[in-house]
Design a protein around this motif. Sequence first.
Motif, mmCIF file in Angstrom:
data_model
loop_
_atom_site.group_PDB
_atom_site.id
_atom_site.type_symbol
_atom_site.label_atom_id
_atom_site.label_comp_id
_atom_site.label_asym_id
_atom_site.label_seq_id
_atom_site.Cartn_x
_atom_site.Cartn_y
_atom_site.Cartn_z
ATOM 1 N N VAL A 229 0.854 -1.194 0.000
ATOM 2 C CA VAL A 229 0.000 0.000 0.000
ATOM 3 C C VAL A 229 0.884 1.236 0.000
ATOM 4 N N SER A 230 0.255 2.377 -0.183
ATOM 5 C CA SER A 230 0.972 3.641 -0.188
ATOM 6 C C SER A 230 1.500 3.991 1.202
ATOM 7 N N ARG A 231 2.672 4.597 1.229
ATOM 8 C CA ARG A 231 3.239 5.055 2.501
ATOM 9 C C ARG A 231 2.390 6.149 3.141
ATOM 10 N N SER A 232 1.634 6.901 2.328
ATOM 11 C CA SER A 232 0.928 8.083 2.830
ATOM 12 C C SER A 232 -0.368 7.753 3.567
ATOM 13 N N HIS A 233 -0.940 6.572 3.351
ATOM 14 C CA HIS A 233 -2.180 6.238 4.087
ATOM 15 C C HIS A 233 -2.270 4.735 4.330
ATOM 16 N N SER A 234 -1.218 4.176 4.914
ATOM 17 C CA SER A 234 -1.218 2.736 5.175
ATOM 18 C C SER A 234 -2.092 2.348 6.362
ATOM 19 N N GLY A 235 -2.354 3.300 7.264
ATOM 20 C CA GLY A 235 -3.101 2.977 8.477
ATOM 21 C C GLY A 235 -4.485 2.431 8.218
ATOM 22 N N TYR A 278 -1.829 -5.537 -4.387
ATOM 23 C CA TYR A 278 -1.596 -4.093 -4.297
ATOM 24 C C TYR A 278 -2.949 -3.419 -4.143
ATOM 25 N N VAL A 279 -3.096 -2.634 -3.075
ATOM 26 C CA VAL A 279 -4.360 -1.955 -2.799
ATOM 27 C C VAL A 279 -4.125 -0.455 -2.668
ATOM 28 N N HIS A 280 -4.967 0.330 -3.321
ATOM 29 C CA HIS A 280 -4.962 1.787 -3.159
ATOM 30 C C HIS A 280 -6.412 2.204 -2.947
ATOM 31 N N ILE A 281 -6.676 3.015 -1.942
ATOM 32 C CA ILE A 281 -8.074 3.235 -1.556
ATOM 33 C C ILE A 281 -8.645 4.575 -1.997
ATOM 34 N N THR A 282 -7.829 5.437 -2.592
ATOM 35 C CA THR A 282 -8.322 6.769 -2.939
ATOM 36 C C THR A 282 -8.026 7.079 -4.408
ATOM 37 N N TYR A 283 -8.312 8.307 -4.765
ATOM 38 C CA TYR A 283 -8.077 8.820 -6.119
ATOM 39 C C TYR A 283 -6.609 8.643 -6.508
ATOM 40 N N GLU A 320 -11.144 7.440 -9.932
ATOM 41 C CA GLU A 320 -11.823 7.759 -8.673
ATOM 42 C C GLU A 320 -12.131 6.551 -7.793
ATOM 43 N N GLY A 321 -12.103 5.346 -8.338
ATOM 44 C CA GLY A 321 -12.687 4.204 -7.638
ATOM 45 C C GLY A 321 -11.759 3.344 -6.827
ATOM 46 N N GLY A 322 -10.594 3.858 -6.460
ATOM 47 C CA GLY A 322 -9.646 3.020 -5.757
ATOM 48 C C GLY A 322 -8.974 2.045 -6.711
ATOM 49 N N LEU A 323 -8.136 1.179 -6.158
ATOM 50 C CA LEU A 323 -7.334 0.303 -7.011
ATOM 51 C C LEU A 323 -7.080 -1.019 -6.313
ATOM 52 N N LEU A 324 -7.229 -2.094 -7.071
ATOM 53 C CA LEU A 324 -6.925 -3.437 -6.591
ATOM 54 C C LEU A 324 -6.169 -4.159 -7.697
ATOM 55 N N ALA A 325 -4.942 -4.572 -7.415
ATOM 56 C CA ALA A 325 -4.100 -5.231 -8.418
ATOM 57 C C ALA A 325 -3.604 -6.552 -7.875
ATOM 58 N N SER A 326 -3.641 -7.579 -8.728
ATOM 59 C CA SER A 326 -3.200 -8.900 -8.293
ATOM 60 C C SER A 326 -2.795 -9.729 -9.500
ATOM 61 N N ILE A 327 -2.076 -10.798 -9.218
ATOM 62 C CA ILE A 327 -1.711 -11.780 -10.231
ATOM 63 C C ILE A 327 -1.461 -13.096 -9.515
ATOM 64 N N GLY A 328 -1.924 -14.179 -10.107
ATOM 65 C CA GLY A 328 -1.703 -15.485 -9.490
ATOM 66 C C GLY A 328 -2.645 -15.820 -8.359
ATOM 67 N N LEU A 340 -16.492 -4.096 -0.005
ATOM 68 C CA LEU A 340 -17.499 -3.626 0.962
ATOM 69 C C LEU A 340 -16.862 -2.985 2.196
ATOM 70 N N LYS A 341 -15.567 -3.168 2.378
ATOM 71 C CA LYS A 341 -14.900 -2.674 3.586
ATOM 72 C C LYS A 341 -14.112 -1.402 3.362
ATOM 73 N N ILE A 342 -13.722 -1.154 2.095
ATOM 74 C CA ILE A 342 -12.966 0.050 1.789
ATOM 75 C C ILE A 342 -13.849 0.970 0.983
ATOM 76 N N SER A 343 -14.067 2.154 1.476
ATOM 77 C CA SER A 343 -14.916 3.129 0.808
ATOM 78 C C SER A 343 -14.051 4.193 0.157
ATOM 79 N N PRO A 344 -13.939 4.166 -1.216
ATOM 80 C CA PRO A 344 -13.100 5.159 -1.877
ATOM 81 C C PRO A 344 -13.594 6.565 -1.639
ATOM 82 N N LYS A 345 -12.688 7.514 -1.539
ATOM 83 C CA LYS A 345 -13.050 8.913 -1.355
ATOM 84 C C LYS A 345 -12.571 9.712 -2.539
#
Length: 345
Positions: A229-235, A278-283, A320-328, A340-345
């Motif tokens: 995840v990003s260093r800026s909002h890992s919490g 890889y998860v990103h939750i915002t713009y 705008e919709g956040g990001l989810l990346a995977s392989i395998g 359902l648990k991460i609400s993009p802002k």
Amino acid sequence: MAPMGIRLSPLGIGVFCLLGLGVLYHVYSGFLTWRIPSFLLGERGEDTVDLRELLAVSVKAAQLGGVEVKAVRESNKLNENLKGKTREGADDKMTRGDLLSNKKMASLIKNSFPGVQVNTEEHLDEEDKESSNWDHTLPDEIKDLIKHPKLVPAESITIWIDPLDATHEYTENLINYVTTMVCVAVDGKPIIGVIHKPFTGYTAWAMVEEGSNTKRRDSYNEEFPNIIVSRSHSGKVKEVTLQSFGNQTKIISAGGSGYKVLSLLDVTGNEQETADVYVHITYIKKWDICAGNAILNALGGHMTNLKGEEIIYTGSDGNEGGLLASIGVDHNALVEKLALKISPK
């Protein structure tokens, strides 16, 4: 008196049928020519571009930009400026490395392919554009993998350039996070991706349905994945992922989208951390993610928003919709656990 009729001899009937077939062929073949893209017809015209050449110039551009990025960092003359704030409130920085890399990369691509649309993170005035050109020579590694031209209409292409990904980390001299990236989208779909690491010299590239110079790892942990995840909002991501996957899930905080995508791949020996998701939750800007999206797609992976929807690389420059990346791993299962648990802002 009986009405007069027209009688045709067998020869006349044959001529009439041939004429009719000729008209139908002309109409139908014209329809096909209009409907089928030129790259399927295999005919190159003035308004078509060979994707192999775009791949080659994209690799060259990313590497030339990387030379500038590295030289500026080593000179320690960053001329750091603040463009503003990101939506998360972090400083949005720009350096001399960003500008010089952008100048090299955008100039080369625009000069080599003037008929395609180029979107780049930093603005390039016409008077600042360099006269650099590419000689259209294909490197052997590309010719060996992609043996035939792949032609598409120039008007269908959008190129996304990130001249320096992870600028914030760059200013802190966390150079391993830094990449330069180029992506080629055709009708909004990411087809070519290039991610270059200036400080190691490693370059990953791929073309969807044609191949890549990199590969996926042999195994991934789907039950308790390492999530980058990003260093800026890992919490916030840490809280949600632990709820979704359990306490054995490891959270890796890192800078740069290009770096995070490479963490999902087999890049042994390039000072690269290893992650499963890889998860990103915002713009996030499209030039940050398009190249990684193309590489993952080429290798059978996925990059979507948090709802599992494909990201379209036309129109606005932001996702705008956040990001989810995977392989395998099962990407849809990840969507179900996280959407359902991460609400993009």
